[in-house]
Write a protein that holds these residues in place. Structure first.
Motif, PDB file in Angstrom:
ATOM      1  N   ALA A  91       0.835  -1.213   0.000  1.00 40.51           N
ATOM      2  CA  ALA A  91       0.000   0.000   0.000  1.00 40.51           C
ATOM      3  C   ALA A  91       0.864   1.257   0.000  1.00 40.51           C
ATOM      4  CB  ALA A  91      -0.946  -0.016   1.197  1.00 40.51           C
TER       5      ALA A  91
ATOM      6  N   ASP B 143       2.323   1.655  -3.441  1.00 41.44           N
ATOM      7  CA  ASP B 143       1.289   2.090  -4.382  1.00 41.44           C
ATOM      8  C   ASP B 143       1.052   3.595  -4.335  1.00 41.44           C
ATOM      9  OD1 ASP B 143       0.978  -0.493  -5.253  1.00 41.44           O
ATOM     10  OD2 ASP B 143      -0.905  -0.841  -4.163  1.00 41.44           O
ATOM     11  N   LEU B 144       1.428   4.248  -3.249  1.00 38.85           N
ATOM     12  CA  LEU B 144       1.250   5.695  -3.156  1.00 38.85           C
ATOM     13  C   LEU B 144       2.001   6.424  -4.269  1.00 38.85           C
ATOM     14  CD1 LEU B 144       1.559   6.399   0.678  1.00 38.85           C
ATOM     15  CD2 LEU B 144      -0.534   6.233  -0.689  1.00 38.85           C
TER      16      LEU B 144
ATOM     17  N   LEU C 210      -2.918   9.528   3.168  1.00 36.13           N
ATOM     18  CA  LEU C 210      -3.151   8.820   1.903  1.00 36.13           C
ATOM     19  C   LEU C 210      -3.211   7.307   2.119  1.00 36.13           C
ATOM     20  CD1 LEU C 210      -0.774  10.833  -0.456  1.00 36.13           C
ATOM     21  CD2 LEU C 210      -3.281  10.833  -0.514  1.00 36.13           C
TER      22      LEU C 210
ATOM     23  N   GLU D 256      -6.530   6.318   3.763  1.00 36.30           N
ATOM     24  CA  GLU D 256      -7.615   6.400   2.780  1.00 36.30           C
ATOM     25  C   GLU D 256      -7.559   5.235   1.799  1.00 36.30           C
ATOM     26  OE1 GLU D 256     -10.950   7.519   0.735  1.00 36.30           O
ATOM     27  OE2 GLU D 256     -10.270   8.172   2.705  1.00 36.30           O
ATOM     28  N   ALA D 257      -6.373   4.907   1.316  1.00 34.69           N
ATOM     29  CA  ALA D 257      -6.226   3.802   0.368  1.00 34.69           C
ATOM     30  C   ALA D 257      -6.633   2.473   0.998  1.00 34.69           C
ATOM     31  CB  ALA D 257      -4.787   3.727  -0.139  1.00 34.69           C
TER      32      ALA D 257
ATOM     33  N   GLN E 118     -10.446   2.398   1.393  1.00 39.97           N
ATOM     34  CA  GLN E 118     -11.103   2.138   0.116  1.00 39.97           C
ATOM     35  C   GLN E 118     -10.951   0.671  -0.288  1.00 39.97           C
ATOM     36  OE1 GLN E 118     -13.188   4.119  -1.558  1.00 39.97           O
ATOM     37  NE2 GLN E 118     -12.885   5.531   0.158  1.00 39.97           N
ATOM     38  N   GLN E 119      -9.791   0.122  -0.028  1.00 41.07           N
ATOM     39  CA  GLN E 119      -9.556  -1.299  -0.341  1.00 41.07           C
ATOM     40  C   GLN E 119     -10.483  -2.173   0.495  1.00 41.07           C
ATOM     41  OE1 GLN E 119      -5.471  -2.480  -0.215  1.00 41.07           O
ATOM     42  NE2 GLN E 119      -5.951  -4.641  -0.289  1.00 41.07           N
TER      43      GLN E 119
ATOM     44  N   ARG F   5      -7.667  -1.561  -5.004  1.00 43.38           N
ATOM     45  CA  ARG F   5      -6.545  -0.695  -4.610  1.00 43.38           C
ATOM     46  C   ARG F   5      -6.688   0.618  -5.273  1.00 43.38           C
ATOM     47  NH1 ARG F   5      -1.108  -4.073  -4.197  1.00 43.38           N
ATOM     48  NH2 ARG F   5      -1.812  -5.435  -2.599  1.00 43.38           N
TER      49      ARG F   5
END
Length: 89
Positions: A23, A26-27, A75, A78-79, A82-83, A89
């Motif tokens: 994660a 992925d940012l 961030l 939040e990610a 959402q996942q 993702r």
């Protein structure tokens, strides 16, 4: 939640670390997340003994480093949220 982790994961600590690492990586897909990813990586995955040391490692003033770190944490949360909600993702 604890029972769910125990039932679903072979090694919960290892798998949680891998999930967080992915994660954070992925940012960097979003340009606003690149510096945030660097700050989180320096803080939590690269073994910096203090936040001051992480800032020095990145060549940033401490205040700038903290701003990037805070943005990264926001961030990241939040990610992950959402996942969890959407399974994406």
């Amino acid at each position: 939640m604890r029972a769910r982790l125990a039932a679903d994961l072979t090694d919960p600590a290892k798998e949680l670390r891998a999930l967080l690492r992915q994660a954070v990586d992925d940012l960097a897909r979003d340009p606003r997340g690149v510096r945030a990813r660097e700050a989180l990586t320096a803080s939590y995955f690269s073994g910096a003994p203090t936040q001051e040391a992480a800032a020095r490692r990145l060549g940033l003033p401490y205040g700038t480093y903290r701003r990037h770190q805070r943005q990264g944490l926001d961030l990241l949360c939040e990610a992950l949220w959402q996942q969890e909600l959407h399974g994406t993702r």
